[in-house]
Design a protein around this motif. Structure first.
Motif, PDB file in Angstrom:
ATOM      1  N   CYS A  53       0.850  -1.184   0.000  1.00  0.00           N
ATOM      2  CA  CYS A  53       0.000   0.000   0.000  1.00  0.00           C
ATOM      3  C   CYS A  53       0.887   1.236   0.000  1.00  0.00           C
ATOM      4  CB  CYS A  53      -0.919   0.000   1.220  1.00  0.00           C
ATOM      5  SG  CYS A  53      -2.202   1.276   1.131  1.00  0.00           S
ATOM      6  N   TYR A  59      -4.222   2.643  11.697  1.00  0.00           N
ATOM      7  CA  TYR A  59      -5.063   1.559  12.213  1.00  0.00           C
ATOM      8  C   TYR A  59      -4.967   0.302  11.343  1.00  0.00           C
ATOM      9  CZ  TYR A  59      -7.975   3.527   8.523  1.00  0.00           C
ATOM     10  OH  TYR A  59      -8.412   3.999   7.319  1.00  0.00           O
ATOM     11  N   GLY A 103      -7.002  -4.875  -1.159  1.00  0.00           N
ATOM     12  CA  GLY A 103      -5.598  -5.142  -0.884  1.00  0.00           C
ATOM     13  C   GLY A 103      -5.319  -4.887   0.581  1.00  0.00           C
ATOM     14  N   GLY A 104      -4.164  -4.372   0.810  1.00  0.00           N
ATOM     15  CA  GLY A 104      -3.267  -3.486   0.094  1.00  0.00           C
ATOM     16  C   GLY A 104      -4.036  -2.445  -0.721  1.00  0.00           C
ATOM     17  N   GLU A 105      -3.314  -1.769  -1.540  1.00  0.00           N
ATOM     18  CA  GLU A 105      -3.967  -0.777  -2.402  1.00  0.00           C
ATOM     19  C   GLU A 105      -4.056  -1.358  -3.822  1.00  0.00           C
ATOM     20  OE1 GLU A 105      -5.811   1.818  -2.371  1.00  0.00           O
ATOM     21  OE2 GLU A 105      -5.710   1.896  -4.539  1.00  0.00           O
ATOM     22  N   PRO A 106      -5.267  -1.718  -4.259  1.00  0.00           N
ATOM     23  CA  PRO A 106      -5.391  -2.436  -5.527  1.00  0.00           C
ATOM     24  C   PRO A 106      -4.909  -1.644  -6.738  1.00  0.00           C
ATOM     25  CG  PRO A 106      -7.558  -1.822  -4.660  1.00  0.00           C
ATOM     26  CD  PRO A 106      -6.567  -1.548  -3.582  1.00  0.00           C
ATOM     27  N   MET A 226     -11.714  -1.719  13.986  1.00  0.00           N
ATOM     28  CA  MET A 226     -11.702  -3.151  14.340  1.00  0.00           C
ATOM     29  C   MET A 226     -10.302  -3.643  14.713  1.00  0.00           C
ATOM     30  SD  MET A 226     -14.043  -4.864  11.397  1.00  0.00           S
ATOM     31  CE  MET A 226     -13.249  -4.083  10.016  1.00  0.00           C
ATOM     32  N   ASN A 232      -2.128  -3.358  14.916  1.00  0.00           N
ATOM     33  CA  ASN A 232      -2.590  -1.978  15.074  1.00  0.00           C
ATOM     34  C   ASN A 232      -2.789  -1.556  16.531  1.00  0.00           C
ATOM     35  OD1 ASN A 232      -5.052  -3.141  15.690  1.00  0.00           O
ATOM     36  ND2 ASN A 232      -6.145  -2.370  13.895  1.00  0.00           N
TER      37      ASN A 232
HETATM   38  N1  SAM Z   1      -6.190   0.353   0.219  1.00  0.00           N
HETATM   39  C1  SAM Z   1      -7.605   0.257   0.034  1.00  0.00           C
HETATM   40  C2  SAM Z   1      -8.320   1.292   0.863  1.00  0.00           C
HETATM   41  O1  SAM Z   1      -7.663   2.074   1.553  1.00  0.00           O
HETATM   42  O2  SAM Z   1      -9.542   1.346   0.780  1.00  0.00           O
HETATM   43  C3  SAM Z   1      -8.193  -1.114   0.264  1.00  0.00           C
HETATM   44  C4  SAM Z   1      -7.715  -1.921   1.415  1.00  0.00           C
HETATM   45  S1  SAM Z   1      -8.216  -1.324   2.999  1.00  0.00           S
HETATM   46  C5  SAM Z   1      -7.530  -2.575   4.030  1.00  0.00           C
HETATM   47  C6  SAM Z   1      -9.944  -1.633   2.977  1.00  0.00           C
HETATM   48  C7  SAM Z   1     -10.772  -0.923   4.015  1.00  0.00           C
HETATM   49  O3  SAM Z   1     -10.485  -1.437   5.280  1.00  0.00           O
HETATM   50  C8  SAM Z   1     -10.551   0.573   4.100  1.00  0.00           C
HETATM   51  O4  SAM Z   1     -11.764   1.256   4.003  1.00  0.00           O
HETATM   52  C9  SAM Z   1      -9.935   0.736   5.461  1.00  0.00           C
HETATM   53  O5  SAM Z   1     -10.233   1.971   6.008  1.00  0.00           O
HETATM   54  C10 SAM Z   1     -10.555  -0.409   6.224  1.00  0.00           C
HETATM   55  N2  SAM Z   1      -9.804  -0.772   7.429  1.00  0.00           N
HETATM   56  C11 SAM Z   1      -8.499  -1.057   7.523  1.00  0.00           C
HETATM   57  N3  SAM Z   1      -8.159  -1.335   8.791  1.00  0.00           N
HETATM   58  C12 SAM Z   1      -9.275  -1.232   9.519  1.00  0.00           C
HETATM   59  C13 SAM Z   1      -9.579  -1.399  10.907  1.00  0.00           C
HETATM   60  N4  SAM Z   1      -8.644  -1.712  11.781  1.00  0.00           N
HETATM   61  N5  SAM Z   1     -10.860  -1.232  11.295  1.00  0.00           N
HETATM   62  C14 SAM Z   1     -11.810  -0.900  10.407  1.00  0.00           C
HETATM   63  N6  SAM Z   1     -11.602  -0.752   9.095  1.00  0.00           N
HETATM   64  C15 SAM Z   1     -10.347  -0.894   8.652  1.00  0.00           C
END
Ligand code: SAM
Length: 365
Positions: A53, A59, A103-106, A226, A232
């Motif tokens: 990413c 988080y 992903g990650g960042e797709p 979460m 985290n």
């Molecule tokens: N990189 C992309 C993005 O930022 O949307 C896709 C992957 S990211 C892991 C997918 C989603 O998971 C995002 O909306 C992110 O904010 C959420 N996310 C990641 N960690 C989280 C957490 N600990 N609790 C809640 N949502 C979380």
């Protein structure tokens, strides 16, 4: 003092043999849909196309852990587009109707548009993607042309300083807003905006984000923070409950509850009383929805996981690269799904001793 979080690599696969042997003892009625031990059908597939990413959201992929030395997967470990498409087809044959690339960042995965084009040809599947929006202004049109239908953009604040602090790579919020506008202009609709709310970090942004998108047709979903992964440093005290989020928006922009669009919808829907659109809240901590969870996840290196909080996955890449046919791969997917009993969020408490779960970037957020 910065907290040091121990890094444990839990990306090992569980053996498929035992699962397959157990499945063979309980043959399935031909043509019946695949359901797990709690009667939940396989309906959604999330595919992590890269574990990398360009953000280091505090988080999700904290810098202290996902630094220069972090052992990201080697390119040869990643499923190829052909492998992903083949697996996706088999999943669709087993009931999947919705595919989300994540992903990650797709958008970091090179030529992601080509994968979208290949998946779009599978047919009657709701194909979407979750992105942090950093590269969206550049890619929205080509993604749409490739066959992407919708997009979800993560955006944790409109306040530039707060946003930069949360993504932890000093990325300006204006660029994400440009990406959102480009996606809307390209016809990637309805567009959803995901905002993770973390106590002490961005709860002051809840109402401004709601207000900004009210009346635009974009749907903001406020997500409880979460305890995914193991890095985290999650604490229950950091969770802003969905009920509190709704109360704070309702106090300024009056809301009424709306019916779910379908059984098992993850977000609880709320409508603005003045007709200005809707928001959703995803209360995965305070009101777990395991009961209705129909999601499988395919990790970047081809393992199937049946829960976001899983500790083990089953290796489908080994079957693909070992020459198994689609029928055998389908049997493996069905067998893994049928033995699924996960309900982590229903049984988690503030004091749960958390196992070494795989990271969201690898398993697909
Ligand atoms: N990189 C992309 C993005 O930022 O949307 C896709 C992957 S990211 C892991 C997918 C989603 O998971 C995002 O909306 C992110 O904010 C959420 N996310 C990641 N960690 C989280 C957490 N600990 N609790 C809640 N949502 C979380």
């Amino acid at each position: 003092m910065a907290s040091i979080i121990p890094l444990i690599d839990v990306r090992s696969a569980a053996p498929l043999d035992a699962v397959l042997r157990a499945a063979a003892r309980t043959p399935d009625a031909a043509g019946s849909p695949v359901a797990d031990t709690r009667g939940r059908r396989l309906h959604d597939l999330r595919i992590s196309v890269t574990d990398r990413c360009n953000f280091r959201c505090v988080y999700c992929m904290p810098k202290e852990v996902f630094g220069r030395d972090y052992p990201f997967l080697a390119h040869s470990d990643l499923l190829t587009f052909e492998e992903i498409t083949r697996l996706a087809r088999v999943f669709v044959d087993h009931g999947v109707q919705k595919i989300r690339l994540t992903g990650g960042e797709p958008l970091l995965r090179r030529n992601i548009e080509r994968l979208v084009e290949m998946l779009a040809k599978i047919g009657d599947v709701d194909l979407t993607l979750t992105t942090n929006g950093a590269l969206l202004a550049k890619k929205a049109r080509s993604l749409r042309d490739a066959g992407l239908k919708r997009v979800t953009v993560s955006l944790d604040s409109l306040d530039d300083a707060t946003f930069r602090a949360m993504n932890d790579v000093d990325f300006p919020v204006a660029r994400v807003l440009e990406g959102i506008d480009a996606a809307a202009a390209a016809g990637l609709a309805p567009l959803k905006v995901n905002m993770v709310v973390k106590r002490g970090a961005n709860e002051g942004s809840i109402v401004p984000v709601a207000r900004h998108f009210k009346g635009t047709g974009h749907i903001v979903r406020f997500i409880e923070y979460m305890d995914v992964g193991a890095t985290n440093g999650w604490r229950m005290d950091d969770v802003v409950p969905a009920a509190e989020i709704v109360r704070s928006i309702d106090a300024e922009l009056p809301l009424e509850s709306a019916e779910p669009n379908y059984v098992g919808e993850v977000a609880e829907r709320w409508r603005y009383r003045d007709g200005g659109g809707e928001i959703g809240v995803i209360a995965s901590v305070t009101q777990a929805f395991c009961r209705d969870c129909t999601r499988a996840r395919l990790s970047t290196d081809g393992r199937i996981y049946t829960c976001l909080f899983a500790t083990t996955g089953y290796d489908l890449r080994g079957l693909l690269r070992g020459g198994s046919g689609d029928a055998a791969i389908g049997d493996a997917i069905a067998a893994v799904w049928r033995q699924r009993g996960d309900r982590y969020s229903e049984i988690r408490t503030a004091n749960t001793v958390r196992p070494a779960k795989v990271e969201m970037s690898y398993i697909g957020g």
